[in-house]
Write an enzyme that holds these catalytic residues in place. Structure first.
Site, mmCIF file in Angstrom:
data_model
loop_
_atom_site.group_PDB
_atom_site.id
_atom_site.type_symbol
_atom_site.label_atom_id
_atom_site.label_comp_id
_atom_site.label_asym_id
_atom_site.label_seq_id
_atom_site.Cartn_x
_atom_site.Cartn_y
_atom_site.Cartn_z
ATOM 1 N N CYS A 60 37.415 39.105 29.700
ATOM 2 C CA CYS A 60 37.783 40.531 30.304
ATOM 3 C C CYS A 60 38.554 40.543 31.583
ATOM 4 O O CYS A 60 38.136 39.627 32.667
ATOM 5 C CB CYS A 60 36.305 41.111 30.804
ATOM 6 N N CYS A 81 40.884 42.381 38.672
ATOM 7 C CA CYS A 81 41.260 42.677 37.515
ATOM 8 C C CYS A 81 42.720 41.888 37.397
ATOM 9 O O CYS A 81 43.673 42.664 38.186
ATOM 10 C CB CYS A 81 41.270 43.988 36.762
ATOM 11 N N CYS A 91 48.549 48.195 34.319
ATOM 12 C CA CYS A 91 47.614 49.242 34.630
ATOM 13 C C CYS A 91 47.687 49.809 35.840
ATOM 14 O O CYS A 91 47.599 49.140 36.831
ATOM 15 C CB CYS A 91 46.017 48.807 34.466
ATOM 16 N N CYS A 142 40.604 42.700 20.351
ATOM 17 C CA CYS A 142 40.688 43.337 21.853
ATOM 18 C C CYS A 142 42.208 43.830 22.060
ATOM 19 O O CYS A 142 42.983 42.964 21.983
ATOM 20 C CB CYS A 142 40.173 42.520 22.925
ATOM 21 N N GLU A 160 49.166 41.294 26.016
ATOM 22 C CA GLU A 160 48.346 40.305 25.412
ATOM 23 C C GLU A 160 47.377 41.143 24.724
ATOM 24 O O GLU A 160 46.721 42.152 24.892
ATOM 25 C CB GLU A 160 47.527 39.511 26.511
ATOM 26 N N CYS A 210 42.444 48.014 39.820
ATOM 27 C CA CYS A 210 41.131 47.316 40.225
ATOM 28 C C CYS A 210 41.295 45.873 40.834
ATOM 29 O O CYS A 210 42.091 45.129 40.094
ATOM 30 C CB CYS A 210 40.071 47.467 39.189
#
Ligand code: SAH
Ligand code: SF4
Length: 368
Positions: free
Chosen positions: A349, A136, A129, A122, A91, A133
């Site tokens: 975010c 997230c 990832c 962005c 994305e 975390c």
């Protein structure tokens, strides 16, 4: 097929030299790709016909396919779900910031978007990832692979085609950009190169979860790209949970790298801190944070936590956000509150993720 977006300008020149073409052809092709934003070689009207045919046969401009595009209700945020050549998805988000009055009149098709003085993309650097975390969405969706430099740059190309010249780029999408420093840096080079996008380095910000070797390398680079560090906790015990990379590079090492970076570059570092209810938002944690950052050329960006499906964390209520901000400011730490954008379309975010198909699930389960 060579993806031309993966080549540096020097590599483009080498390729053309192999084809017995003059070096300036590389610049012509670069201009078509990165400034005229053309999608295919037949449009490159100043190239000889034979060269265009050869390019069509052997090369491509690897701009991803758009699966869906969503817009926020106010039209200021657009999110694209893009499919890469192997079917993996990422994305990318475009954010338009309302304008100062009196901006120049511009032509269609970009007139609407051009009336915004700041047009920030962005971009992502990985499919998923590996840092993981827990607050997230990207981290929770798992990790599939790194992007190529071309796939990173292609996201800016895609948004530029729809929204007039891009003024800023933040490398804050999916993925840890310093896990493959060279790849991210090559993409940045393409963005700043005058013969390509020609973006000012100061208009680019890269955010890392604390990959110390990346910070050390960036300190040695000449380009004045901005550095942001995702801190989220003032002590190792909490940061080990919130940003698991902390187990590899604990705060002491991270802060040593930051001090080294500051000594070498004298450029202000941003620390990102997403406030989570009763987790990292207590007054004593604000004081510990201020203590840790005292005397550094820095700035703290407090982020209201965005909701994600799997996250056990809740956002800090506004009055306590203000209190946290006040403690930092009173201690002399410049602090700002990040403006929320695109939350309702999950473009904020930490809300970006890939589509997890059965195929990608299988890949996730496979040994590395
Ligand atoms: N992986 C890099 C860059 C992408 S994340 C990094 O972590 O720095 C961009 C920022 O959004 C980081 O500061 C990240 O910690 C933060 N973030 C992640 N999930 C979030 C959430 N749910 N709400 C608010 N911010 C979040
Ligand atoms: Fe990765 Fe950044 Fe999300 Fe952490 S916050 S999982 S490092 S993308």
């Amino acid at each position: 097929m060579i993806d031309l977006l993966n080549l540096t300008n020097a590599q483009m020149r080498e390729l053309l030299a192999e084809w017995d073409e003059p070096a300036y052809r590389a610049d012509q092709i670069d201009r078509w790709i990165y400034q005229e934003l053309v999608a295919d070689f037949s449009a490159m009207s100043n190239l000889p016909r034979e060269l265009r045919a050869r390019l069509t046969e052997t090369a491509r401009i690897g701009v991803p396919q758009v699966i869906t595009e969503t817009k926020s209700a106010d039209g200021l945020v657009r999110k694209a779900l893009l499919a890469l050549s192997d079917g993996q998805t990422i994305e990318t988000v475009l954010m338009l910031y309302p304008d100062a009055p009196g901006s120049p009149e511009l032509e269609e098709p970009h007139a609407a978007a051009r009336s915004f003085s700041r047009r920030t993309v962005c971009i992502s650097t990985q499919v998923g990832c590996p840092i993981g975390c827990p607050f997230c969405a990207t981290g929770q969706a798992g990790y599939i692979r790194n992007l190529t430099p071309g796939e990173i740059v292609a996201q800016v190309l895609h948004m530029a085609r729809g929204a007039a010249p891009i003024t800023n780029v933040v490398i804050m999408g999916m993925g840890e950009p310093f896990m493959k420093f060279d790849v991210t840096w090559q993409a940045i080079q393409t963005l700043v190169e005058p013969a390509r996008f020609g973006l000012g380095a100061r208009r680019i910000t890269v955010s890392t979860s604390g990959e110390v070797p990346g910070i050390e390398r960036m300190a040695r680079e000449k380009l004045q790209v901005n550095l942001a560090i995702s801190l989220h906790a003032p002590d190792d015990e909490l940061r080990n949970q919130l940003v698991p990379l902390n187990r590899k590079y604990p705060l002491k090492e991270l802060m040593r790298a930051v001090r080294g970076y500051l000594a070498q570059t004298r450029r202000r570092v941003t620390f990102e801190y997403a406030l989570m209810d009763s987790v990292n938002d207590r007054p004593e944690q604000a004081r510990a944070l201020a203590q840790m950052l005292k005397g550094l050329l820095c700035h703290v960006n407090l982020i209201p936590l965005n909701p994600t499906a799997a996250s056990p964390y809740r956002r800090t209520p506004y009055d306590r956000v203000k209190k946290f901000e006040r403690i930092l400011s009173d201690a002399g730490i410049p602090t700002t509150l990040r403006v929320e954008k695109g939350i309702e379309i999950a473009a904020g975010c930490g809300q970006l993720k890939q589509v997890t198909s059965r195929k990608s699930q299988v890949m996730l389960a496979a040994p590395a």
